[in-house]
Enzyme design. Structure first.
Site, PDB file in Angstrom:
ATOM      1  N   SER A 182       0.817  -1.210   0.000  1.00  0.00           N
ATOM      2  CA  SER A 182       0.000   0.000   0.000  1.00  0.00           C
ATOM      3  C   SER A 182       0.857   1.268   0.000  1.00  0.00           C
ATOM      4  O   SER A 182       1.593   1.531  -0.938  1.00  0.00           O
ATOM      5  CB  SER A 182      -0.954  -0.052   1.190  1.00  0.00           C
ATOM      6  OG  SER A 182      -1.911   0.969   1.138  1.00  0.00           O
ATOM      7  N   ASP A 329      -2.374   6.052  -3.549  1.00  0.00           N
ATOM      8  CA  ASP A 329      -1.228   5.406  -2.906  1.00  0.00           C
ATOM      9  C   ASP A 329      -0.776   4.232  -3.763  1.00  0.00           C
ATOM     10  O   ASP A 329      -1.249   4.052  -4.882  1.00  0.00           O
ATOM     11  CB  ASP A 329      -1.565   4.988  -1.479  1.00  0.00           C
ATOM     12  CG  ASP A 329      -2.680   3.956  -1.418  1.00  0.00           C
ATOM     13  OD1 ASP A 329      -3.454   3.858  -2.385  1.00  0.00           O
ATOM     14  OD2 ASP A 329      -2.784   3.238  -0.401  1.00  0.00           O
ATOM     15  N   ASP A 331      -1.248   1.043  -3.954  1.00  0.00           N
ATOM     16  CA  ASP A 331      -2.187   0.071  -4.527  1.00  0.00           C
ATOM     17  C   ASP A 331      -3.520   0.702  -4.893  1.00  0.00           C
ATOM     18  O   ASP A 331      -4.463   0.006  -5.254  1.00  0.00           O
ATOM     19  CB  ASP A 331      -2.394  -1.108  -3.581  1.00  0.00           C
ATOM     20  CG  ASP A 331      -3.092  -0.723  -2.284  1.00  0.00           C
ATOM     21  OD1 ASP A 331      -3.007   0.450  -1.886  1.00  0.00           O
ATOM     22  OD2 ASP A 331      -3.720  -1.597  -1.661  1.00  0.00           O
ATOM     23  N   ASP A 333      -5.991   2.097  -3.257  1.00  0.00           N
ATOM     24  CA  ASP A 333      -7.249   1.989  -2.509  1.00  0.00           C
ATOM     25  C   ASP A 333      -7.508   3.266  -1.711  1.00  0.00           C
ATOM     26  O   ASP A 333      -8.514   3.380  -1.019  1.00  0.00           O
ATOM     27  CB  ASP A 333      -7.277   0.752  -1.601  1.00  0.00           C
ATOM     28  CG  ASP A 333      -6.192   0.741  -0.534  1.00  0.00           C
ATOM     29  OD1 ASP A 333      -5.335   1.657  -0.534  1.00  0.00           O
ATOM     30  OD2 ASP A 333      -6.206  -0.175   0.309  1.00  0.00           O
TER      31      ASP A 333
END
Length: 538
Positions: A182, A329, A331, A333
């Site tokens: 992340s 960010d 990833d 999400d």
């Protein structure tokens, strides 16, 4: 003492079981359990019922402003925190561990899924990854484990966490895996496991994975020295499934009902998973895009870019005279927005904007949104003025989602930019969030600053301290004394929150006070004690 600890103590002193307390105030036993474990907070009507039942004032129950929170729901977890198995690649998270996660999941779904033991059922597991150099190593290790156990591995390649969730649910995979850390630096990585409904894996199955990682096969009800390997035609297949990622892109585009041809949008992709997807989506919707953080090299994910380094996008929006910007960010999400003046519009402000949007359309269930205890007190005050209630949970998007599921709420999120729109997704989705904000701008023919202007946030400051042992730092009597001293100084004009991260070796000190200067002074006062006591990692 936390609110949850107080409820547990009051209940025990009254001789009530959790079931009996739940029955008296008309909630589920699970709700009482989550309150007592500080995984969520009771709604205000339930607070009043609790106070009446136990014959105490609301001040006595609620106004203990020192809060010490643990982000990990399963406090005994050795590997998996609130957001999967995370650690530094080849130090805390190795390719052998990744292989064993794949081995377990391939075996588990082959042998236990829907009671289909020995029916020849071949599970299907879909896998995505972000742009970290170690993601490729971990991906191949997991795929080797999955296929060795007799399941098929479908590879999405570089993609976002929300896309894996979408594809798992939409294409009826048995589970999904996302390889990412992340917002963490490139040298960290992680394994997120997603169930067939696109949600984070339950704690029971996670505990079984951990048992296998530690070689405890007895916990799996298996008496052999290792899980059985597949042979001959039972060995799993590897399938290129980039079509699934493309279908997700098409899904996002289909959610927009306006053309963005009049919008100049900046995109910061954090050199991460959204580096090619974000521009494709907004370009297809007609926006004039300016993109940064879209040159991943395996080592630069989140490095001075993305939602954790929003200053670059702020500068870009102002210099290029853009209408707004979105930062994601690693990833994707999370989404943090920037208005036309270069000001940050964080997750709290986004919750306000989207909460009003849903309420105005009559589709905000119970006129309630879900936030966490990290949300700024100014958000709650502003929502109240709009007739919107806010339920708060402990930190972690999984807890936000669980609260939404239990109560049929449709919007929730975190200050950090995890925003969950349950009608469209089962997880935070940065690109989806960005589209909904752009839709609101187009429909109201206004600016992002005008949408966020009614919210008056209180001064807030947070310090992250990397420590050797999070629990030891939190339990240190000198640290707790410093926390109590700050609480006395704040009195009723703010709050202080000390918690440990569920994804990093970090404790977070957050202070709200009358001025930004006081916030920094009080936060540093606690941080200095943590450092003086030798907890900080040099």
């Amino acid at each position: 003492m936390t609110i949850g600890q107080k409820i547990a103590l009051l209940r025990a002193n009254s001789g009530l079981s959790q079931e009996q307390l739940a029955d008296k105030i008309a909630v589920s036993r699970q709700s009482v359990s989550k309150w007592e474990m500080d995984q969520s907070l009771p709604q205000i009507d339930k607070v009043l019922q609790l106070c009446e039942l136990f014959k105490i004032s609301t001040d006595e129950l609620l106004h203990d402003k020192i809060s010490i929170c643990n982000d990990s729901e399963a406090k005994g977890n050795k590997y998996f925190g609130t957001d999967g198995f995370r650690g530094e690649a080849n130090l805390n998270l190795t390719s052998m561990q990744a292989y064993k996660v794949g081995r377990f999941l391939g075996w588990y779904y082959s042998s236990t899924l829907s009671g289909q033991t020995n029916t020849g059922y071949r599970p299907r597991i879909v896998i995505g990854k972000d742009t970290r150099r170690s993601s490729y190593m971990l991906e191949y290790s997991i795929v080797a484990g999955i296929t060795a156990s007799g399941a098929d591995a479908y590879m999405l390649h570089v993609t976002t966490t929300p896309s894996v969730s979408y594809v798992t649910r939409q294409d009826e995979f048995d589970c999904g895996i996302m390889i990412t850390a992340s917002h963490n630096p490139f040298y960290d990585n992680g394994i997120k496991v997603i169930n067939r409904y696109g949600e984070k894996l339950d704690d029971t199955t996670t505990a079984l994975i951990e048992a296998y990682l530690d070689g405890n096969l007895n916990a799996l009800g298996f008496s052999g020295s290792d899980l059985p390997l597949a042979h001959r035609e039972r060995i799993g297949c590897i399938v290129d499934y980039v079509a699934g990622r493309n279908r997700y892109v098409g899904y996002l585009i289909s959610l927009a009902s306006h053309s963005y041809k009049n919008l100049k949008i900046g995109l910061d992709c954090a050199n991460g998973a959204s580096w090619s997807i974000a521009n494709a989506v907004f370009g297809a919707l007609g926006a004039q895009t300016t993109v940064i953080g879209a040159e991943p090299d395996g080592l630069n994910v989140n490095n001075n870019c993305g939602s954790t380094h929003i200053e670059n996008l702020c500068r870009l929006v102002k210099e290029k005279h853009l209408d707004l910007g979105f930062a994601f960010d690693g990833d994707a999400d999370r989404c943090i927005a920037v208005d036309e003046n270069g000001n940050i519009v964080d997750g709290d402000l986004i919750l306000y904007i989207l909460g009003k949007r849903l309420k105005n359309r009559g589709i905000l269930n119970d006129n309630t949104i879900v936030a966490t205890i990290m949300s700024n007190s100014g958000l709650l005050a502003s929502l109240e003025k709009e007739g919107i209630k806010c339920v708060q949970t402990t930190v972690g998007d999984r807890f936000v989602y669980e609260c939404m599921q239990q109560n049929d709420y449709c919007l929730g999120g975190e200050q950090s930019g995890h925003i969950i729109l349950k009608k469209y997704a089962t997880t935070g989705d940065g690109l989806l969030t960005a589209i909904m904000i752009a839709e609101e701008l187009c429909e109201n023919k206004t600016t992002l600053s005008a949408l966020a202007e009614p919210v008056k946030l209180y001064p807030q400051f947070m310090i992250n301290v990397r420590v050797k042992d999070k629990q030891a730092a939190l339990n240190d009597e000198a640290v707790l004394a410093a926390l109590a001293d700050v609480e006395k100084l704040i009195n009723t004009k703010g709050r202080v929150l000390l918690r440990q991260s569920g994804t990093e070796p970090v404790i977070r000190i957050m202070v709200e006070a009358e001025t930004e200067e006081l916030c920094k002074e009080y936060a540093n006062q606690i941080a200095n004690v943590v450092i003086e006591r030798g907890h900080k990692v040099d």
